[in-house]
Design a protein around this motif. Sequence first.
Motif, PDB file in Angstrom:
ATOM      1  N   GLU A  74      18.173  32.991 -34.130  1.00  0.00           N
ATOM      2  CA  GLU A  74      17.965  34.306 -33.527  1.00  0.00           C
ATOM      3  C   GLU A  74      19.207  34.732 -32.756  1.00  0.00           C
ATOM      4  OE1 GLU A  74      14.891  36.421 -30.360  1.00  0.00           O
ATOM      5  OE2 GLU A  74      15.082  34.247 -30.459  1.00  0.00           O
ATOM      6  N   SER A  75      19.625  35.952 -32.970  1.00  0.00           N
ATOM      7  CA  SER A  75      20.802  36.466 -32.289  1.00  0.00           C
ATOM      8  C   SER A  75      20.369  37.284 -31.079  1.00  0.00           C
ATOM      9  CB  SER A  75      21.626  37.338 -33.235  1.00  0.00           C
ATOM     10  OG  SER A  75      22.684  37.959 -32.528  1.00  0.00           O
ATOM     11  N   LEU A  76      21.022  37.033 -29.960  1.00  0.00           N
ATOM     12  CA  LEU A  76      20.746  37.784 -28.738  1.00  0.00           C
ATOM     13  C   LEU A  76      21.807  38.856 -28.496  1.00  0.00           C
ATOM     14  CD1 LEU A  76      19.691  34.853 -26.361  1.00  0.00           C
ATOM     15  CD2 LEU A  76      18.230  36.316 -27.767  1.00  0.00           C
ATOM     16  N   LEU A  77      22.727  39.003 -29.424  1.00  0.00           N
ATOM     17  CA  LEU A  77      23.816  39.951 -29.251  1.00  0.00           C
ATOM     18  C   LEU A  77      23.345  41.374 -29.471  1.00  0.00           C
ATOM     19  CD1 LEU A  77      26.691  38.071 -31.114  1.00  0.00           C
ATOM     20  CD2 LEU A  77      26.286  38.213 -28.651  1.00  0.00           C
ATOM     21  N   GLY A  78      23.932  42.272 -28.714  1.00  0.00           N
ATOM     22  CA  GLY A  78      23.634  43.681 -28.889  1.00  0.00           C
ATOM     23  C   GLY A  78      24.457  44.296 -29.998  1.00  0.00           C
ATOM     24  N   GLU A  79      24.117  45.527 -30.347  1.00  0.00           N
ATOM     25  CA  GLU A  79      24.828  46.266 -31.391  1.00  0.00           C
ATOM     26  C   GLU A  79      25.343  47.576 -30.811  1.00  0.00           C
ATOM     27  OE1 GLU A  79      22.065  46.658 -34.575  1.00  0.00           O
ATOM     28  OE2 GLU A  79      21.922  44.490 -34.927  1.00  0.00           O
ATOM     29  N   ALA A  80      25.952  47.430 -29.640  1.00  0.00           N
ATOM     30  CA  ALA A  80      26.555  48.574 -28.934  1.00  0.00           C
ATOM     31  C   ALA A  80      25.513  49.596 -28.486  1.00  0.00           C
ATOM     32  CB  ALA A  80      27.637  49.233 -29.784  1.00  0.00           C
ATOM     33  N   GLU A  81      24.244  49.156 -28.280  1.00  0.00           N
ATOM     34  CA  GLU A  81      23.231  50.070 -27.773  1.00  0.00           C
ATOM     35  C   GLU A  81      23.533  50.450 -26.326  1.00  0.00           C
ATOM     36  OE1 GLU A  81      22.574  47.110 -29.116  1.00  0.00           O
ATOM     37  OE2 GLU A  81      20.894  47.187 -30.525  1.00  0.00           O
ATOM     38  N   ARG A  82      23.211  51.678 -25.980  1.00  0.00           N
ATOM     39  CA  ARG A  82      23.440  52.134 -24.614  1.00  0.00           C
ATOM     40  C   ARG A  82      22.240  51.721 -23.752  1.00  0.00           C
ATOM     41  NH1 ARG A  82      25.093  58.125 -23.791  1.00  0.00           N
ATOM     42  NH2 ARG A  82      23.050  58.467 -24.711  1.00  0.00           N
ATOM     43  N   VAL A  83      22.531  51.028 -22.651  1.00  0.00           N
ATOM     44  CA  VAL A  83      21.490  50.540 -21.746  1.00  0.00           C
ATOM     45  C   VAL A  83      21.770  51.072 -20.350  1.00  0.00           C
ATOM     46  CG1 VAL A  83      20.360  48.519 -20.757  1.00  0.00           C
ATOM     47  CG2 VAL A  83      21.217  48.435 -23.113  1.00  0.00           C
ATOM     48  N   LEU A  84      20.797  51.791 -19.800  1.00  0.00           N
ATOM     49  CA  LEU A  84      20.925  52.298 -18.427  1.00  0.00           C
ATOM     50  C   LEU A  84      20.297  51.268 -17.497  1.00  0.00           C
ATOM     51  CD1 LEU A  84      21.688  54.506 -16.423  1.00  0.00           C
ATOM     52  CD2 LEU A  84      19.493  55.613 -16.902  1.00  0.00           C
ATOM     53  N   SER A 120      25.856  44.672 -10.594  1.00  0.00           N
ATOM     54  CA  SER A 120      27.167  44.384 -11.180  1.00  0.00           C
ATOM     55  C   SER A 120      27.101  43.228 -12.165  1.00  0.00           C
ATOM     56  CB  SER A 120      28.164  44.078 -10.058  1.00  0.00           C
ATOM     57  OG  SER A 120      29.416  43.703 -10.597  1.00  0.00           O
ATOM     58  N   LEU A 121      26.364  42.174 -11.801  1.00  0.00           N
ATOM     59  CA  LEU A 121      26.266  41.016 -12.682  1.00  0.00           C
ATOM     60  C   LEU A 121      25.508  41.345 -13.960  1.00  0.00           C
ATOM     61  CD1 LEU A 121      25.594  38.247 -10.047  1.00  0.00           C
ATOM     62  CD2 LEU A 121      27.508  38.303 -11.627  1.00  0.00           C
ATOM     63  N   LEU A 122      24.415  42.127 -13.857  1.00  0.00           N
ATOM     64  CA  LEU A 122      23.672  42.514 -15.045  1.00  0.00           C
ATOM     65  C   LEU A 122      24.547  43.333 -15.992  1.00  0.00           C
ATOM     66  CD1 LEU A 122      20.167  43.427 -13.565  1.00  0.00           C
ATOM     67  CD2 LEU A 122      20.628  41.684 -15.285  1.00  0.00           C
ATOM     68  N   VAL A 123      25.316  44.240 -15.430  1.00  0.00           N
ATOM     69  CA  VAL A 123      26.206  45.060 -16.258  1.00  0.00           C
ATOM     70  C   VAL A 123      27.230  44.175 -16.965  1.00  0.00           C
ATOM     71  CG1 VAL A 123      28.039  46.788 -16.161  1.00  0.00           C
ATOM     72  CG2 VAL A 123      25.887  47.191 -14.966  1.00  0.00           C
ATOM     73  N   GLY A 160      29.087  41.627 -21.916  1.00  0.00           N
ATOM     74  CA  GLY A 160      29.546  40.448 -22.640  1.00  0.00           C
ATOM     75  C   GLY A 160      28.741  40.157 -23.887  1.00  0.00           C
ATOM     76  N   TYR A 161      27.496  40.647 -23.967  1.00  0.00           N
ATOM     77  CA  TYR A 161      26.650  40.407 -25.133  1.00  0.00           C
ATOM     78  C   TYR A 161      26.628  41.587 -26.101  1.00  0.00           C
ATOM     79  CZ  TYR A 161      24.740  35.889 -23.833  1.00  0.00           C
ATOM     80  OH  TYR A 161      24.603  34.546 -23.557  1.00  0.00           O
ATOM     81  N   GLY A 162      27.564  42.490 -25.940  1.00  0.00           N
ATOM     82  CA  GLY A 162      27.735  43.523 -26.953  1.00  0.00           C
ATOM     83  C   GLY A 162      26.983  44.813 -26.711  1.00  0.00           C
ATOM     84  N   TYR A 163      26.455  45.009 -25.506  1.00  0.00           N
ATOM     85  CA  TYR A 163      25.774  46.275 -25.186  1.00  0.00           C
ATOM     86  C   TYR A 163      26.742  47.224 -24.479  1.00  0.00           C
ATOM     87  CZ  TYR A 163      21.413  43.826 -26.242  1.00  0.00           C
ATOM     88  OH  TYR A 163      20.418  43.135 -26.872  1.00  0.00           O
ATOM     89  N   GLN A 164      26.321  48.478 -24.349  1.00  0.00           N
ATOM     90  CA  GLN A 164      27.079  49.444 -23.554  1.00  0.00           C
ATOM     91  C   GLN A 164      26.262  49.768 -22.305  1.00  0.00           C
ATOM     92  OE1 GLN A 164      28.923  52.874 -25.569  1.00  0.00           O
ATOM     93  NE2 GLN A 164      28.271  51.963 -27.526  1.00  0.00           N
ATOM     94  N   LEU A 201      15.674  37.540 -20.694  1.00  0.00           N
ATOM     95  CA  LEU A 201      15.969  38.968 -20.585  1.00  0.00           C
ATOM     96  C   LEU A 201      16.568  39.496 -21.887  1.00  0.00           C
ATOM     97  CD1 LEU A 201      16.344  41.616 -18.973  1.00  0.00           C
ATOM     98  CD2 LEU A 201      18.552  40.713 -18.219  1.00  0.00           C
ATOM     99  N   LEU A 202      17.560  38.779 -22.415  1.00  0.00           N
ATOM    100  CA  LEU A 202      18.210  39.227 -23.647  1.00  0.00           C
ATOM    101  C   LEU A 202      17.234  39.199 -24.825  1.00  0.00           C
ATOM    102  CD1 LEU A 202      21.601  37.356 -23.182  1.00  0.00           C
ATOM    103  CD2 LEU A 202      21.231  39.825 -23.016  1.00  0.00           C
ATOM    104  N   ARG A 203      16.364  38.190 -24.856  1.00  0.00           N
ATOM    105  CA  ARG A 203      15.387  38.096 -25.938  1.00  0.00           C
ATOM    106  C   ARG A 203      14.399  39.274 -25.875  1.00  0.00           C
ATOM    107  NH1 ARG A 203      14.094  33.327 -24.884  1.00  0.00           N
ATOM    108  NH2 ARG A 203      15.632  32.364 -26.257  1.00  0.00           N
TER     109      ARG A 203
END
Length: 522
Positions: free
Chosen positions: A392-402, A412-415, A420-424, A507-509
Amino acid sequence: MPNPNTRALPAIRILQVEDDPIDAELIQAELDADGLDYEVRLVDDEADYVACLREFEPHIVLSDLSLPGFSGQRALELLRSHDEDLPFIYVSATLGEEAAVEALRNGATDYILKQNPARLATAVRRALAEAEAVRAKRRAEAELIRAQRFESLAMLAGGLSHDLRNLLQPLLLAGDSLQDYQDDPRLARLGALVRDCGRRGLQMVQSMLSFARGARRADPVRVGALMDALGLLLRGSVPRNVRMEMVVDDRELTFEGNHTELQQALLNLCLNAIQAMTEGGELRVIAAECELAGDFFLAGEAPRPGRYLRLTVADTGPGMPPEVRARLFEPFFTTKEGGTGLGLLSCQRIVASHDGVMRLDSEPGKGTAFHLYIPLKEFSVEQVAREEDEGESLLGEAERVLVVVEEAGPLSLLVDILDGYGYQPHASQSGTAALQWIEAHGVPDLVLMDADMNLFTGVRTLAALIEHGYRRAVLLLARPEAPPDLEELPLMERLYLVDKPINTQQLLRTMRQALDGREGEA
């Protein structure tokens, strides 16, 4: 002749202030005639009187008014400086009505004329009963104050735990983030250290909060978790001259019970053991499974043979003499200065509420061991095993997350983690700012929001988002013991609750689950 209809009290220690041996014998004969069981010390001067108050520890004082070189007034004054509740009765031939009234004003309990001693025994019984009632009332008031203090502490613990978790949460996130730098062993070790310290701190906060609040229901109790929580609470309370050892036969052994109450009972016994070992020693806490036969149970106990968990708290202290063991579970009986005499009674109640029994092994010079036998009741718990795909991949696909979090550190740490996992990720420190960002930049693919914000709560922000037409995935970060109230919100198929403190992998899952369109948990 003794009165057969009068129930004799246990031996009463009477301090008698009288210089005339004949009068002293007449007063004692009156007590004998009533069947009163008593022990008496006779004194006629101040020095002996003061010594008897300290050494004889009388239950009541009977005093003549006038003695050579001494007086009843002085005896009353000395008694009141020694004990304000101890009954004091004048027995005198010279006490007039005005003097009697003055004596009562000064703190005397009653007065008896030597010429008419018929009501002496009755006066003694009544005075002792009234004194005990006064003491019981004061003990109850003291316990009420203690209970109110503990209630205040529980409220403080709740507030402090919230603040401490906010302080410790960045440690967990930072530790998880540093773990991603596996190509740098130094950073990876530092991340593991920070994460482990944060987790231990959170466990201690949770244990203190659970103990302060008190659980009110029966739940599955895992022996390993019970002992770990006890160890965390005792950490810092065990002096250097006491060695503590915990022995657990089966850490995964699980039974139906009240985790917090059992934790409290063990904590009370451990603290008692530590206080008993003033010169140091060894404290052992043992959890082991055993079988009890029907003949193990004593008269008055419901025989329930079967499997039991035996929780033992043993110390190498001075042990207890028989007279102390005989009164150990009496309310308010204590051998400790400042003790309430309710701790062991509370332990006994907790064990009884689990349908268990207690046993005590103690002899002078051989230490003390309390054994709590808790029946291992079967329970059915529906367990849902989550099969996680190793690929299972936990990496994002450049999705925008507010990301909407008030605290600057966790935000700051969450951002950083999401980046680092590929989200925006886009940061916002309030609900108002989040709405302004959406108006300026459009609708994000996912909103990650703290439910515990102060100025504009997560639920209110979510309601405002829905009102503005937001229908995409939402993750609410919430404390398990204080879930957000979602009843006033419309049903959302993609609303997910994530427990705080945050576990990065979980969280990532959950984010992947939300973005892939699987149904949420709320």
